[in-house]
Design a protein around this motif. Sequence first.
Motif, PDB file in Angstrom:
ATOM      1  N   ILE A   1      17.316   3.660   7.444  1.00 48.33           N
ATOM      2  CA  ILE A   1      15.876   3.423   7.488  1.00 48.33           C
ATOM      3  C   ILE A   1      15.176   4.633   8.084  1.00 48.33           C
ATOM      4  O   ILE A   1      15.622   5.187   9.097  1.00 48.33           O
ATOM      5  N   THR A   2      14.105   5.058   7.462  1.00 45.27           N
ATOM      6  CA  THR A   2      13.298   6.176   7.952  1.00 45.27           C
ATOM      7  C   THR A   2      11.912   5.658   8.312  1.00 45.27           C
ATOM      8  O   THR A   2      11.272   4.974   7.510  1.00 45.27           O
ATOM      9  N   VAL A   3      11.464   6.011   9.538  1.00 46.12           N
ATOM     10  CA  VAL A   3      10.151   5.577  10.012  1.00 46.12           C
ATOM     11  C   VAL A   3       9.390   6.777  10.575  1.00 46.12           C
ATOM     12  O   VAL A   3       9.984   7.816  10.895  1.00 46.12           O
TER      13      VAL A   3
ATOM     14  N   LEU B   1       2.868   4.996  14.072  1.00 46.78           N
ATOM     15  CA  LEU B   1       4.094   4.749  14.839  1.00 46.78           C
ATOM     16  C   LEU B   1       4.895   3.580  14.268  1.00 46.78           C
ATOM     17  O   LEU B   1       4.389   2.466  14.131  1.00 46.78           O
ATOM     18  N   GLY B   2       6.162   3.851  13.909  1.00 46.27           N
ATOM     19  CA  GLY B   2       7.060   2.798  13.452  1.00 46.27           C
ATOM     20  C   GLY B   2       6.944   2.420  11.994  1.00 46.27           C
ATOM     21  O   GLY B   2       7.731   1.606  11.499  1.00 46.27           O
ATOM     22  N   GLU B   3       5.979   2.986  11.269  1.00 42.40           N
ATOM     23  CA  GLU B   3       5.808   2.607   9.865  1.00 42.40           C
ATOM     24  C   GLU B   3       7.004   3.059   9.029  1.00 42.40           C
ATOM     25  O   GLU B   3       7.488   4.176   9.179  1.00 42.40           O
ATOM     26  N   VAL B   4       7.449   2.179   8.137  1.00 34.78           N
ATOM     27  CA  VAL B   4       8.604   2.465   7.291  1.00 34.78           C
ATOM     28  C   VAL B   4       8.215   3.455   6.192  1.00 34.78           C
ATOM     29  O   VAL B   4       7.237   3.253   5.461  1.00 34.78           O
ATOM     30  N   VAL B   5       9.006   4.534   6.103  1.00 33.48           N
ATOM     31  CA  VAL B   5       8.802   5.544   5.062  1.00 33.48           C
ATOM     32  C   VAL B   5       9.725   5.266   3.880  1.00 33.48           C
ATOM     33  O   VAL B   5       9.307   5.291   2.719  1.00 33.48           O
ATOM     34  N   SER B   6      11.003   5.001   4.175  1.00 36.49           N
ATOM     35  CA  SER B   6      11.977   4.739   3.109  1.00 36.49           C
ATOM     36  C   SER B   6      13.141   3.939   3.658  1.00 36.49           C
ATOM     37  O   SER B   6      13.390   3.911   4.863  1.00 36.49           O
TER      38      SER B   6
ATOM     39  N   ASN C   1      16.834   5.928   1.322  1.00 39.76           N
ATOM     40  CA  ASN C   1      16.214   7.051   0.599  1.00 39.76           C
ATOM     41  C   ASN C   1      15.293   6.616  -0.535  1.00 39.76           C
ATOM     42  O   ASN C   1      14.892   7.446  -1.358  1.00 39.76           O
ATOM     43  N   HIS C   2      14.947   5.344  -0.592  1.00 40.31           N
ATOM     44  CA  HIS C   2      13.997   4.860  -1.598  1.00 40.31           C
ATOM     45  C   HIS C   2      12.674   4.549  -0.903  1.00 40.31           C
ATOM     46  O   HIS C   2      12.646   3.813   0.089  1.00 40.31           O
ATOM     47  N   THR C   3      11.596   5.092  -1.432  1.00 42.34           N
ATOM     48  CA  THR C   3      10.290   4.892  -0.819  1.00 42.34           C
ATOM     49  C   THR C   3       9.630   3.584  -1.254  1.00 42.34           C
ATOM     50  O   THR C   3       8.549   3.251  -0.780  1.00 42.34           O
ATOM     51  N   ASP C   4      10.264   2.845  -2.167  1.00 41.19           N
ATOM     52  CA  ASP C   4       9.778   1.523  -2.536  1.00 41.19           C
ATOM     53  C   ASP C   4      10.938   0.718  -3.102  1.00 41.19           C
ATOM     54  O   ASP C   4      12.060   1.209  -3.242  1.00 41.19           O
ATOM     55  N   LEU C   5      10.669  -0.552  -3.401  1.00 43.68           N
ATOM     56  CA  LEU C   5      11.675  -1.449  -3.963  1.00 43.68           C
ATOM     57  C   LEU C   5      11.535  -1.501  -5.482  1.00 43.68           C
ATOM     58  O   LEU C   5      10.513  -1.106  -6.041  1.00 43.68           O
ATOM     59  N   GLN C   6      12.564  -2.022  -6.133  1.00 41.77           N
ATOM     60  CA  GLN C   6      12.518  -2.229  -7.577  1.00 41.77           C
ATOM     61  C   GLN C   6      12.905  -3.674  -7.865  1.00 41.77           C
ATOM     62  O   GLN C   6      13.687  -3.959  -8.765  1.00 41.77           O
ATOM     63  N   ILE C   7      12.320  -4.595  -7.085  1.00 42.36           N
ATOM     64  CA  ILE C   7      12.734  -5.992  -7.143  1.00 42.36           C
ATOM     65  C   ILE C   7      11.648  -6.896  -7.702  1.00 42.36           C
ATOM     66  O   ILE C   7      11.894  -7.721  -8.587  1.00 42.36           O
ATOM     67  N   TRP C   8      10.429  -6.727  -7.210  1.00 41.34           N
ATOM     68  CA  TRP C   8       9.358  -7.650  -7.562  1.00 41.34           C
ATOM     69  C   TRP C   8       8.632  -7.190  -8.825  1.00 41.34           C
ATOM     70  O   TRP C   8       8.586  -6.001  -9.127  1.00 41.34           O
ATOM     71  N   PRO C   9       8.045  -8.117  -9.572  1.00 43.69           N
ATOM     72  CA  PRO C   9       7.433  -7.764 -10.870  1.00 43.69           C
ATOM     73  C   PRO C   9       6.294  -6.767 -10.758  1.00 43.69           C
ATOM     74  O   PRO C   9       6.121  -5.931 -11.633  1.00 43.69           O
ATOM     75  N   LYS C  10       5.493  -6.844  -9.688  1.00 46.68           N
ATOM     76  CA  LYS C  10       4.346  -5.948  -9.547  1.00 46.68           C
ATOM     77  C   LYS C  10       4.593  -4.916  -8.461  1.00 46.68           C
ATOM     78  O   LYS C  10       5.268  -5.178  -7.470  1.00 46.68           O
TER      79      LYS C  10
ATOM     80  N   SER D   1       2.689  -3.535  -6.162  1.00 48.21           N
ATOM     81  CA  SER D   1       2.118  -3.642  -4.824  1.00 48.21           C
ATOM     82  C   SER D   1       3.073  -4.295  -3.832  1.00 48.21           C
ATOM     83  O   SER D   1       3.086  -3.938  -2.654  1.00 48.21           O
ATOM     84  N   CYS D   2       3.888  -5.238  -4.273  1.00 51.74           N
ATOM     85  CA  CYS D   2       4.852  -5.889  -3.378  1.00 51.74           C
ATOM     86  C   CYS D   2       6.110  -5.045  -3.201  1.00 51.74           C
ATOM     87  O   CYS D   2       6.914  -5.318  -2.306  1.00 51.74           O
ATOM     88  N   ASN D   3       6.304  -4.053  -4.034  1.00 52.23           N
ATOM     89  CA  ASN D   3       7.463  -3.173  -3.901  1.00 52.23           C
ATOM     90  C   ASN D   3       7.227  -2.040  -2.909  1.00 52.23           C
ATOM     91  O   ASN D   3       8.164  -1.334  -2.539  1.00 52.23           O
ATOM     92  N   LYS D   4       5.984  -1.863  -2.474  1.00 51.71           N
ATOM     93  CA  LYS D   4       5.675  -0.794  -1.530  1.00 51.71           C
ATOM     94  C   LYS D   4       5.943  -1.266  -0.107  1.00 51.71           C
ATOM     95  O   LYS D   4       5.621  -2.397   0.254  1.00 51.71           O
ATOM     96  N   TYR D   5       6.555  -0.390   0.689  1.00 53.59           N
ATOM     97  CA  TYR D   5       6.764  -0.714   2.092  1.00 53.59           C
ATOM     98  C   TYR D   5       5.425  -0.621   2.808  1.00 53.59           C
ATOM     99  O   TYR D   5       4.745   0.396   2.751  1.00 53.59           O
ATOM    100  N   ARG D   6       5.074  -1.697   3.494  1.00 53.03           N
ATOM    101  CA  ARG D   6       3.774  -1.761   4.153  1.00 53.03           C
ATOM    102  C   ARG D   6       3.956  -2.323   5.559  1.00 53.03           C
ATOM    103  O   ARG D   6       4.182  -3.507   5.749  1.00 53.03           O
TER     104      ARG D   6
END
Length: 474
Positions: free
Chosen positions: A186-188, A198-203, A206-215, A217-222
Amino acid sequence: MRDFYLKLPIPLDFRIYFFNVTNPLQVQEGQKPILQEVGPYCYDAYKEKIVIAEDKANDTLTYNPYDTYFFNQTRSGDLSQDDYVTILNPLVVGIINAVAIQKPQFLSAVNKALPIVFKEDYSIYLTTRVRDILFDGVRIDCNVKDFSATALCSQFKGQPVMKEIEKNVFYFSLFGSRNGTVPQQITVYRGIKNGESLGEVVSIDNHTDLQIWPKGSCNKYRGTDGWIFPPFLKDNIDIVAPDLCRNFQAKFVETLRFHNIKVRKYFADLGEANPEDQCFCPAPDKCLPEGVVDLTKCLQVPLMCTLPHFLRVDEKLLQQVEGLHPDTEKHIILIYFESITGTPVVGQRRIQFNLELKTIKKINIMQTVPEALHPILWLEEGVQLEGFLLDKIITASTLLKVVSVGRYITLIGFIEIFAYGCYQAYKDWKLSKVGPAESPSKSVRSSGGQHRKINTQEILKAINFANRKDEATT
């Protein structure tokens, strides 16, 4: 805070509550499951971050979480790891559901293979020891000759919940893969260049987002990784839960006192009523009931997660089983933040795991079961700061308050000095506006006894004349 972030000096309280089924035979004949909560089985969860790497240019820190769990008999009371419980069999029902969803054409082969692989344990319910379900593992012997059984066993290899201890012999456990392993990278953000990050997830890995949800916006780390938060908290705080492959949002509830310090109380749930959460639906046109999250793509197992006891979940799911009693204070995701530094002083993450139970005609043991979202267990992972850790937060909070008060005192003093300076400047300005004829004069007595007025400027001229005469004499 950095030292605490990298390695907690105290263990987290990890608690497991099982939903023991009291009528397993009747359920297989179509009756509603009757659940009895058993727990908590308490463990000390030691959390640390290893393989630390920092990137000063990007202001990031990369780590691997490393967790170890130890049973705590004192906090568990009369409960023991050797207690037997009867729960919905996560492996058998999980396999059936996965095949029914992904490859229904193989259901007949699975129906033949399951009793060969599981033998006397073949049932939708599993009765075994707590230690085996959680960490030690339930033994599955895949030394079989039947082709369909061999094909089924081949799918066990490489699964996180399965551990092959010898050739074709596996141990199945729910949390064994989390104990003493390094699951993710995990990279923050460190928050040095920008404190708000401070503490926000970057990847993750080594993946900056997910490839799981249909849309997208939910694949972005927030949000942060849940272990540290920036100061000056907002009313809505985003948190990334890597093990659930999603973000969730904690919302401000109220301000209260905790051990004599002011804290902000936050609640979080898994609801999908909010428009921004709609992208967590398994498909654009297929949303699960409110408060239910499908973890199939995340865990490669057809599990559904909710809040414990179906808290804030569609009412119809509560009616499918008996024995659940949702309570907000006991079952909500809860965080108390110290109001100035943003340090969490109390945190309780609560998640319940469930399996879908439904009639499947091609599987003998599933032909007459009722339809229900069937709870298996729920876990509570949290910490409440006390002792020297709480003292540090109280001290920091007190010092910041002193600094804050001192700042206002200094400001008031500055205003007073400034006002006094303005007043003196005004007096000098007014004096400079007074002409020579109007200059203040003094009354002196003459040699004749009469008073006469002598202008102050005449006195100044006389003094200057005397000074020049003295200089000339010198």
